[in-house]
Design a protein around this motif. Sequence first.
Motif, PDB file in Angstrom:
ATOM      1  N   GLU A   1     -33.885  10.253  35.169  1.00  0.00           N
ATOM      2  CA  GLU A   1     -33.353  11.114  36.228  1.00  0.00           C
ATOM      3  C   GLU A   1     -33.104  12.533  35.715  1.00  0.00           C
ATOM      4  OE1 GLU A   1     -29.914   8.984  37.457  1.00  0.00           O
ATOM      5  OE2 GLU A   1     -31.018   7.647  38.817  1.00  0.00           O
ATOM      6  N   ILE A   2     -32.551  12.648  34.500  1.00  0.00           N
ATOM      7  CA  ILE A   2     -32.245  13.962  33.922  1.00  0.00           C
ATOM      8  C   ILE A   2     -33.528  14.746  33.668  1.00  0.00           C
ATOM      9  CG2 ILE A   2     -31.328  15.121  31.867  1.00  0.00           C
ATOM     10  CD1 ILE A   2     -29.289  12.712  31.748  1.00  0.00           C
ATOM     11  N   ILE A   3     -34.532  14.074  33.119  1.00  0.00           N
ATOM     12  CA  ILE A   3     -35.804  14.747  32.850  1.00  0.00           C
ATOM     13  C   ILE A   3     -36.444  15.216  34.158  1.00  0.00           C
ATOM     14  CG2 ILE A   3     -38.158  14.412  31.984  1.00  0.00           C
ATOM     15  CD1 ILE A   3     -36.878  12.455  29.900  1.00  0.00           C
ATOM     16  N   GLU A   4     -36.362  14.396  35.206  1.00  0.00           N
ATOM     17  CA  GLU A   4     -36.909  14.808  36.501  1.00  0.00           C
ATOM     18  C   GLU A   4     -36.179  16.044  37.033  1.00  0.00           C
ATOM     19  OE1 GLU A   4     -39.610  13.559  38.185  1.00  0.00           O
ATOM     20  OE2 GLU A   4     -39.904  12.500  36.294  1.00  0.00           O
ATOM     21  N   LEU A   5     -34.856  16.089  36.856  1.00  0.00           N
ATOM     22  CA  LEU A   5     -34.088  17.242  37.316  1.00  0.00           C
ATOM     23  C   LEU A   5     -34.413  18.488  36.506  1.00  0.00           C
ATOM     24  CD1 LEU A   5     -30.615  15.568  37.934  1.00  0.00           C
ATOM     25  CD2 LEU A   5     -32.151  16.510  39.673  1.00  0.00           C
ATOM     26  N   ALA A   6     -34.780  18.293  35.242  1.00  0.00           N
ATOM     27  CA  ALA A   6     -35.119  19.433  34.382  1.00  0.00           C
ATOM     28  C   ALA A   6     -36.432  20.079  34.803  1.00  0.00           C
ATOM     29  CB  ALA A   6     -35.202  18.984  32.922  1.00  0.00           C
ATOM     30  N   LEU A   7     -37.287  19.301  35.488  1.00  0.00           N
ATOM     31  CA  LEU A   7     -38.612  19.782  35.889  1.00  0.00           C
ATOM     32  C   LEU A   7     -38.818  19.511  37.383  1.00  0.00           C
ATOM     33  CD1 LEU A   7     -40.500  18.270  32.828  1.00  0.00           C
ATOM     34  CD2 LEU A   7     -40.029  20.695  33.186  1.00  0.00           C
ATOM     35  N   PRO A   8     -38.068  20.196  38.244  1.00  0.00           N
ATOM     36  CA  PRO A   8     -38.111  19.892  39.680  1.00  0.00           C
ATOM     37  C   PRO A   8     -39.466  20.220  40.311  1.00  0.00           C
ATOM     38  CG  PRO A   8     -36.890  21.917  39.295  1.00  0.00           C
ATOM     39  CD  PRO A   8     -37.177  21.335  37.948  1.00  0.00           C
ATOM     40  N   ILE A   9     -39.932  19.314  41.183  1.00  0.00           N
ATOM     41  CA  ILE A   9     -41.219  19.551  41.851  1.00  0.00           C
ATOM     42  C   ILE A   9     -41.158  19.244  43.345  1.00  0.00           C
ATOM     43  CG2 ILE A   9     -42.613  19.149  39.786  1.00  0.00           C
ATOM     44  CD1 ILE A   9     -43.297  16.369  40.967  1.00  0.00           C
ATOM     45  N   ASP A  10     -39.982  18.982  43.873  1.00  0.00           N
ATOM     46  CA  ASP A  10     -39.895  18.563  45.279  1.00  0.00           C
ATOM     47  C   ASP A  10     -40.521  19.581  46.234  1.00  0.00           C
ATOM     48  OD1 ASP A  10     -38.691  16.236  44.545  1.00  0.00           O
ATOM     49  OD2 ASP A  10     -36.653  16.846  45.065  1.00  0.00           O
ATOM     50  N   HIS A  11     -40.223  20.869  46.014  1.00  0.00           N
ATOM     51  CA  HIS A  11     -40.776  21.892  46.896  1.00  0.00           C
ATOM     52  C   HIS A  11     -42.298  21.942  46.769  1.00  0.00           C
ATOM     53  CE1 HIS A  11     -40.968  25.524  49.304  1.00  0.00           C
ATOM     54  NE2 HIS A  11     -41.672  26.122  48.350  1.00  0.00           N
ATOM     55  N   ALA A  12     -42.798  21.829  45.537  1.00  0.00           N
ATOM     56  CA  ALA A  12     -44.249  21.848  45.324  1.00  0.00           C
ATOM     57  C   ALA A  12     -44.912  20.634  45.968  1.00  0.00           C
ATOM     58  CB  ALA A  12     -44.556  21.889  43.823  1.00  0.00           C
ATOM     59  N   LEU A  13     -44.265  19.465  45.897  1.00  0.00           N
ATOM     60  CA  LEU A  13     -44.821  18.271  46.523  1.00  0.00           C
ATOM     61  C   LEU A  13     -44.888  18.423  48.042  1.00  0.00           C
ATOM     62  CD1 LEU A  13     -43.098  15.436  44.449  1.00  0.00           C
ATOM     63  CD2 LEU A  13     -45.559  15.903  44.550  1.00  0.00           C
ATOM     64  N   ASP A  14     -43.846  19.017  48.624  1.00  0.00           N
ATOM     65  CA  ASP A  14     -43.857  19.260  50.066  1.00  0.00           C
ATOM     66  C   ASP A  14     -45.006  20.185  50.453  1.00  0.00           C
ATOM     67  OD1 ASP A  14     -41.696  17.654  50.605  1.00  0.00           O
ATOM     68  OD2 ASP A  14     -40.229  19.291  50.562  1.00  0.00           O
TER      69      ASP A  14
END
Length: 263
Positions: A209-222
């Motif tokens: 979870e921490i690593i995912e938060l360090a490299l956010p991609i939610d906006h790019a995925l949208d």
Amino acid sequence: MAPILVERRGRVGLVVLNRPEKLNALNSELVNQLEAAFQNLEADEDVGAVVLTGAGARAFSAGGDMAEQIAALDSADSASASDTPRVSASAVVRDCSKPTIAAIRGYCFGGGALLAIECDIRIGGDDARFKFHGASYGRAPGGASLPRIVGVAKAKELLFTGDEVSAAEALRIGLLNQVVPTEDVVETAVAMAARIAANSPVAIKALKEIIELALPIDHALDQERHANRDMGHSSDSASRFRNAAARVLGLAPAPADDDNAGA
């Protein structure tokens, strides 16, 4: 023959894409069963890590099932069907809270490559071959996830050109974590997954979870989803895909003025 096989190896779940006669192409039945398999493994507290591989030695997955996709384009209901969300194989793996390892032999092309890059770790045989060729079909997948693995400049090169990547080059650029003899790929992945599963599941989940938060991609995925949905309605994408299918499946090529945008 079931398109997905699931096996338990101690605290490791082994999921197999099981369409070897089709180079493990991703059709709707397979993707739906993949989702069910991952949901079951996610809910099983005795499973600490998951390995994903393809049946047979020729391919992890050669990508989406072109025959099924062409049938969808030809369907009279394709325009309305394209507005109905379909389970994404990549999203199934991306959403798994447990560590995932792709064990890759042979072809890992298109949708198969997109599936592999959603795994946390990738172990390949010396015959592994990657290709991200969505742009040649008039689509733009992979732009959200691939830069996190190989860096922005290399991701642009691979996605813009669609060039094939050998196992040695994949290891050099970080697309693969390890390269081992092809016959050892699955066992190497399972052994690593077992080492991971032996650690604290709470700590491993927190680290992921921490690593995912360090490299956010939610906006790019949208943005990727919206862009590909729009391109899926275009005559350019339909024509390019039909021509690719003509080469692969021996179908008639798309007419020059193909307006069948169904995608």
